[in-house]
Motif scaffolding. Sequence first.
Motif, PDB file in Angstrom:
ATOM      1  N   LYS A   1       2.161   9.422  -5.984  1.00 43.83           N
ATOM      2  CA  LYS A   1       2.449  10.813  -5.664  1.00 43.83           C
ATOM      3  C   LYS A   1       3.707  11.298  -6.383  1.00 43.83           C
ATOM      4  O   LYS A   1       3.763  12.434  -6.869  1.00 43.83           O
ATOM      5  CB  LYS A   1       2.619  10.975  -4.159  1.00 43.83           C
ATOM      6  N   ALA A   2       4.721  10.439  -6.447  1.00 41.28           N
ATOM      7  CA  ALA A   2       5.958  10.813  -7.132  1.00 41.28           C
ATOM      8  C   ALA A   2       5.716  11.016  -8.624  1.00 41.28           C
ATOM      9  O   ALA A   2       6.245  11.952  -9.236  1.00 41.28           O
ATOM     10  CB  ALA A   2       7.026   9.745  -6.906  1.00 41.28           C
ATOM     11  N   ASP A   3       4.897  10.134  -9.212  1.00 40.92           N
ATOM     12  CA  ASP A   3       4.570  10.283 -10.629  1.00 40.92           C
ATOM     13  C   ASP A   3       3.838  11.605 -10.883  1.00 40.92           C
ATOM     14  O   ASP A   3       4.104  12.300 -11.864  1.00 40.92           O
ATOM     15  CB  ASP A   3       3.704   9.118 -11.097  1.00 40.92           C
ATOM     16  N   ALA A   4       2.914  11.932  -9.977  1.00 39.90           N
ATOM     17  CA  ALA A   4       2.156  13.179 -10.135  1.00 39.90           C
ATOM     18  C   ALA A   4       3.062  14.391  -9.979  1.00 39.90           C
ATOM     19  O   ALA A   4       2.943  15.373 -10.730  1.00 39.90           O
ATOM     20  CB  ALA A   4       1.033  13.229  -9.106  1.00 39.90           C
TER      21      ALA A   4
ATOM     22  N   GLN B   1      12.634   4.044  -1.914  1.00 40.17           N
ATOM     23  CA  GLN B   1      12.794   3.169  -0.756  1.00 40.17           C
ATOM     24  C   GLN B   1      11.621   2.194  -0.644  1.00 40.17           C
ATOM     25  O   GLN B   1      11.796   1.020  -0.286  1.00 40.17           O
ATOM     26  CB  GLN B   1      12.896   3.998   0.529  1.00 40.17           C
ATOM     27  N   SER B   2      10.431   2.649  -0.989  1.00 40.41           N
ATOM     28  CA  SER B   2       9.264   1.761  -0.926  1.00 40.41           C
ATOM     29  C   SER B   2       9.386   0.631  -1.945  1.00 40.41           C
ATOM     30  O   SER B   2       8.914  -0.479  -1.716  1.00 40.41           O
ATOM     31  CB  SER B   2       7.977   2.557  -1.159  1.00 40.41           C
ATOM     32  N   LEU B   3      10.026   0.927  -3.082  1.00 43.42           N
ATOM     33  CA  LEU B   3      10.268  -0.099  -4.090  1.00 43.42           C
ATOM     34  C   LEU B   3      11.240  -1.149  -3.553  1.00 43.42           C
ATOM     35  O   LEU B   3      11.039  -2.357  -3.738  1.00 43.42           O
ATOM     36  CB  LEU B   3      10.831   0.529  -5.367  1.00 43.42           C
ATOM     37  N   VAL B   4      12.281  -0.687  -2.860  1.00 40.41           N
ATOM     38  CA  VAL B   4      13.240  -1.606  -2.237  1.00 40.41           C
ATOM     39  C   VAL B   4      12.528  -2.482  -1.210  1.00 40.41           C
ATOM     40  O   VAL B   4      12.747  -3.696  -1.134  1.00 40.41           O
ATOM     41  CB  VAL B   4      14.394  -0.821  -1.576  1.00 40.41           C
ATOM     42  N   ASP B   5      11.659  -1.865  -0.404  1.00 44.65           N
ATOM     43  CA  ASP B   5      10.907  -2.619   0.606  1.00 44.65           C
ATOM     44  C   ASP B   5      10.017  -3.677  -0.047  1.00 44.65           C
ATOM     45  O   ASP B   5       9.868  -4.786   0.478  1.00 44.65           O
ATOM     46  CB  ASP B   5      10.050  -1.668   1.438  1.00 44.65           C
ATOM     47  N   GLN B   6       9.433  -3.317  -1.178  1.00 42.00           N
ATOM     48  CA  GLN B   6       8.580  -4.261  -1.908  1.00 42.00           C
ATOM     49  C   GLN B   6       9.395  -5.452  -2.404  1.00 42.00           C
ATOM     50  O   GLN B   6       8.959  -6.607  -2.321  1.00 42.00           O
ATOM     51  CB  GLN B   6       7.923  -3.537  -3.086  1.00 42.00           C
TER      52      GLN B   6
ATOM     53  N   ASP C   1       9.305  23.400  -3.238  1.00 43.20           N
ATOM     54  CA  ASP C   1       8.639  22.395  -4.048  1.00 43.20           C
ATOM     55  C   ASP C   1       9.640  21.364  -4.555  1.00 43.20           C
ATOM     56  O   ASP C   1       9.375  20.157  -4.564  1.00 43.20           O
ATOM     57  CB  ASP C   1       7.933  23.050  -5.238  1.00 43.20           C
ATOM     58  N   SER C   2      10.800  21.817  -4.998  1.00 42.82           N
ATOM     59  CA  SER C   2      11.832  20.913  -5.503  1.00 42.82           C
ATOM     60  C   SER C   2      12.315  19.976  -4.401  1.00 42.82           C
ATOM     61  O   SER C   2      12.518  18.780  -4.635  1.00 42.82           O
ATOM     62  CB  SER C   2      13.005  21.709  -6.066  1.00 42.82           C
ATOM     63  N   ALA C   3      12.513  20.519  -3.208  1.00 40.68           N
ATOM     64  CA  ALA C   3      12.966  19.696  -2.089  1.00 40.68           C
ATOM     65  C   ALA C   3      11.917  18.651  -1.727  1.00 40.68           C
ATOM     66  O   ALA C   3      12.240  17.489  -1.453  1.00 40.68           O
ATOM     67  CB  ALA C   3      13.279  20.585  -0.891  1.00 40.68           C
ATOM     68  N   ALA C   4      10.637  19.064  -1.727  1.00 43.24           N
ATOM     69  CA  ALA C   4       9.560  18.133  -1.394  1.00 43.24           C
ATOM     70  C   ALA C   4       9.461  17.027  -2.447  1.00 43.24           C
ATOM     71  O   ALA C   4       9.267  15.846  -2.122  1.00 43.24           O
ATOM     72  CB  ALA C   4       8.238  18.893  -1.292  1.00 43.24           C
ATOM     73  N   THR C   5       9.630  17.416  -3.716  1.00 37.06           N
ATOM     74  CA  THR C   5       9.581  16.427  -4.796  1.00 37.06           C
ATOM     75  C   THR C   5      10.737  15.443  -4.692  1.00 37.06           C
ATOM     76  O   THR C   5      10.569  14.229  -4.869  1.00 37.06           O
ATOM     77  CB  THR C   5       9.612  17.114  -6.167  1.00 37.06           C
TER      78      THR C   5
ATOM     79  N   ALA D   1       0.836  -1.205   0.000  1.00 37.54           N
ATOM     80  CA  ALA D   1       0.000   0.000   0.000  1.00 37.54           C
ATOM     81  C   ALA D   1       0.868   1.252   0.000  1.00 37.54           C
ATOM     82  O   ALA D   1       0.591   2.222  -0.718  1.00 37.54           O
ATOM     83  CB  ALA D   1      -0.932  -0.012   1.218  1.00 37.54           C
ATOM     84  N   ARG D   2       1.933   1.252   0.800  1.00 38.02           N
ATOM     85  CA  ARG D   2       2.849   2.404   0.859  1.00 38.02           C
ATOM     86  C   ARG D   2       3.567   2.585  -0.483  1.00 38.02           C
ATOM     87  O   ARG D   2       3.720   3.713  -0.968  1.00 38.02           O
ATOM     88  CB  ARG D   2       3.858   2.203   1.983  1.00 38.02           C
ATOM     89  N   TYR D   3       3.978   1.492  -1.070  1.00 40.53           N
ATOM     90  CA  TYR D   3       4.652   1.529  -2.364  1.00 40.53           C
ATOM     91  C   TYR D   3       3.751   2.169  -3.425  1.00 40.53           C
ATOM     92  O   TYR D   3       4.169   3.067  -4.171  1.00 40.53           O
ATOM     93  CB  TYR D   3       5.052   0.109  -2.771  1.00 40.53           C
ATOM     94  N   LYS D   4       2.495   1.736  -3.494  1.00 38.45           N
ATOM     95  CA  LYS D   4       1.566   2.272  -4.489  1.00 38.45           C
ATOM     96  C   LYS D   4       1.274   3.751  -4.242  1.00 38.45           C
ATOM     97  O   LYS D   4       1.235   4.555  -5.177  1.00 38.45           O
ATOM     98  CB  LYS D   4       0.264   1.464  -4.466  1.00 38.45           C
TER      99      LYS D   4
END
Length: 284
Positions: free
Chosen positions: A130-133, A180-185, A167-171, A122-125
Amino acid sequence: MGKNRAMVRAVGVGISVALLVAGAAACSSGDKKSDDKKDAAKAGAAAPAGAPSAAPTTKGPEAFAAAGYRGLKPGMAKDAGLATGALETAPVSLLDGCTDFVYKGGPAPDQARMTAEAATEARYKDLNAKADAATGKAPAPAGSAGPNTSAKGAADAAAGSAAAAADSAATAKLIADATQSLVDQMLARETKEKAYLATGRVSFAAAGLRELVAPAEARTAEGIGAGSTLEALQQAYGAKGLQLAKSGKYVFPVEGQQGWQYEFTVDGGKVAGMAVVNRDLKCV
């Protein structure tokens, strides 16, 4: 005296008769055994050379193969797989959208691990969406103050620059968290694989059975299975295209079955697990 002689003669005659009867019986028995032996010899002579024995034969254990195992076949629908009776009916993993089952008599579902898998996924998705957006959105233009800009204009420009930097820092942080969520997956997938490496499991995608993991006792037709040496693995399948993949597993393609391959997990120079899988079949 004459009477005694008559009695002796009678006894003698009785003994002679008894001996004759016994001899006849012995001859009859001997003749029967002889006839039985002759009949057996005739039967043996009549049987063709190499004829199979009438004694029941014991079938060897089923070989683990790409064509199927325990009635389960590549591409088989989930309901059809469960109908074979070869699997426990409670899923042991729903990771990545696939549904995994163990063979009959296998371990019960680990609810704690499955809950952790669901949270990780769920966290990964969420983070990747959000990153894609964020990366698909044009960044806010930075403020620019010219030489004739008023104090208020300069202040507005500075505020715009700060907002753009924020905004850049947040992105950037969002992208890092998504990575990191991908690594966790990926770690969750490895944990699942290790959990059922010895017991075996079967994984179903929407399109059907996509992965058939062998239990520890299974052997291929060439005798390869858990505990086989790497040397034996290479000797058995080197000529069939066995190679070390980026995943760290030894693989070779299944002849005549596009997209399917054998995968062997090797640890410490010995086979620790094997599977037949089609990674082109997506879980969802």
